[in-house]
Design an enzyme around this catalytic site. Structure first.
Site, mmCIF file in Angstrom:
data_model
loop_
_atom_site.group_PDB
_atom_site.id
_atom_site.type_symbol
_atom_site.label_atom_id
_atom_site.label_comp_id
_atom_site.label_asym_id
_atom_site.label_seq_id
_atom_site.Cartn_x
_atom_site.Cartn_y
_atom_site.Cartn_z
ATOM 1 N N TRP A 102 0.820 -1.214 0.000
ATOM 2 C CA TRP A 102 0.000 0.000 0.000
ATOM 3 C C TRP A 102 0.851 1.260 0.000
ATOM 4 C CZ3 TRP A 102 -4.389 -0.298 -2.089
ATOM 5 C CH2 TRP A 102 -5.220 -1.405 -1.914
ATOM 6 N N ASP A 174 -1.568 6.687 6.122
ATOM 7 C CA ASP A 174 -2.660 5.833 5.657
ATOM 8 C C ASP A 174 -2.930 4.828 6.775
ATOM 9 O OD1 ASP A 174 -4.337 3.981 4.511
ATOM 10 O OD2 ASP A 174 -3.049 3.547 2.775
ATOM 11 N N LYS A 198 -12.373 -1.493 6.103
ATOM 12 C CA LYS A 198 -11.587 -2.419 6.896
ATOM 13 C C LYS A 198 -12.108 -2.434 8.338
ATOM 14 C CE LYS A 198 -9.254 -2.650 3.101
ATOM 15 N NZ LYS A 198 -8.176 -1.788 2.699
#
Ligand SMILES: *Cc1c(COP(=O)(O)O)cnc(C)c1O
Length: 362
Positions: A102, A174, A198
């Site tokens: 990511w 993030d 999530k």
């Protein structure tokens, strides 16, 4: 009806009481005679849901008044672009720390807007990421517009258990896959973003928590939908916000408060993660790759001794009411995502199965 233990990395399991409340309010929210999905976003009913969700998030994370909370669309991925568009503020460079897929993606997207300095990259010769590089090894630039990190790498299961100190250069994180799983000091960050699917609610919604002085200085001025300042000035209602997703996130925030808040979730998450990692460490049948000190409490990747056993492992898990344990295609093996909504009983069921499967096949 029987609900499974869903170990998906995202979209992920939601707390059952939240789903029950949403079901009970589906046709008629609080005597309004409408579903939240059908309400005008400018009407008092929806406005109260919106304001309450914001306030509850502020309470849960102790977000200082000098930070704006934005409810935006486009998932975490859109933030890979909105961060450089808004935070470069006329500077041509940004620092990125790469600890997995990511953060790598975030750095890649930013290259369209600025010079990206990769200040640390944990990739080994095979391209695998198994640890967080120490800050003393980061080659930070004093003139960077910001430093970007991904504090929980959902694919590889690498998590920061410390907060970087980037001095005057704003720290951007993030936190998509571990926000609200543990206490954080928001004031150490310039900007935090998190896709909702999530650990918060339905996919599509993304939360942005941004220090007010950092917005409104983008050069050139971004188009309105990509401009944090415009969204902040319109209280995330420049256009129709994802109203139902915000309502669902709001129900999750209320549930978290009822459970005892983020401090209590952190305790439970430590307990669940310890239980699972202890089993994986105790049983030589299973392997894990991530450095012990950097293991994620949310996403737990592991492998069986032979990938030919994977299908049988997954089938047996399904028979026992456990789904979505297959690892990400880039990493292989298995991955158990155990977010806030995963009860201890789910992890206990998985650990019992890990024992059983190792005994049968070991
Ligand atoms: C899932 C995820 C994203 C991307 O989220 P989308 O909503 O699919 O855009 C970004 N960062 C992290 C850490 C993630 O786990």
């Amino acid at each position: 009806m029987s609900r499974v233990y869903n170990f998906s990395a995202g979209p992920a399991a939601l707390p059952e009481p939240v789903l029950r409340k949403a079901a009970a309010e589906m046709l008629d929210w609080c005597g309004s005679g409408q579903s939240v999905m059908e309400m005008s976003h400018r009407g008092p009913d929806y406005m109260s849901i919106h304001a309450q969700a914001q306030q509850d998030l502020r309470d849960l994370l102790n977000i200082p008044d000098s930070y704006k909370i934005l409810f935006l669309q486009g998932g975490g991925t859109t933030q890979f672009e909105m961060v450089p568009i808004n935070l470069l503020r006329g500077k041509g460079k940004a620092d990125y720390v790469i600890t997995g897929e990511w953060s790598k993606r975030a750095a890649q997207e930013a290259r369209a807007f600025c010079q990206v300095n990769v200040v640390a990259d944990s990739a080994n010769a095979k391209g695998q990421h198994t640890f967080v590089p120490k800050q003393s090894d980061w080659k930070l630039k004093k003139d960077a517009a910001y430093v970007h990190v991904c504090t929980n790498e959902t694919l590889g299961g690498v998590e920061y258990h410390w907060t970087p100190d980037t001095g005057k250069v704003p720290l951007v994180a993030d936190m998509s896959s571990h926000i609200l799983s543990k206490q954080i000091d928001v004031s150490k960050y310039g900007l935090i973003y998190a896709g909702a699917q999530k650990n918060i609610g339905p996919a599509g919604l993304v939360l942005v928590i941004v220090r007010e002085d950092l917005i409104g200085h983008a050069v050139p001025t971004p188009p309105p939908m990509f401009n944090y300042k415009v969204h902040a000035d319109h209280d995330s209602m420049l256009n129709t916000p994802p109203t139902y997703s915000i309502y669902m996130a709001g129900l999750v925030f209320q549930w978290l408060k009822q459970q005892g808040g983020v401090a209590e979730m952190e305790k439970r998450n430590i307990q669940k993660a310890n239980l699972l990692y202890d089993a994986l460490d105790r049983l030589p049948f299973y392997s894990t790759k991530v450095n012990k000190g950097d293991r994620s409490r949310m996403n737990v990747p592991f492998t069986l001794p032979d990938a030919r056993l994977d299908e049988a492992f997954l089938a047996g898990a399904k028979e026992r009411g456990m789904v979505q344990l297959k690892g990400h295609r880039l990493i292989g093996g298995m991955r158990a995502s155990i977010y806030n909504a995963m009860p201890l009983s789910g992890v206990e069921t998985l650990v019992a199965y890990l024992n059983e499967f190792a005994q049968k096949n070991g």
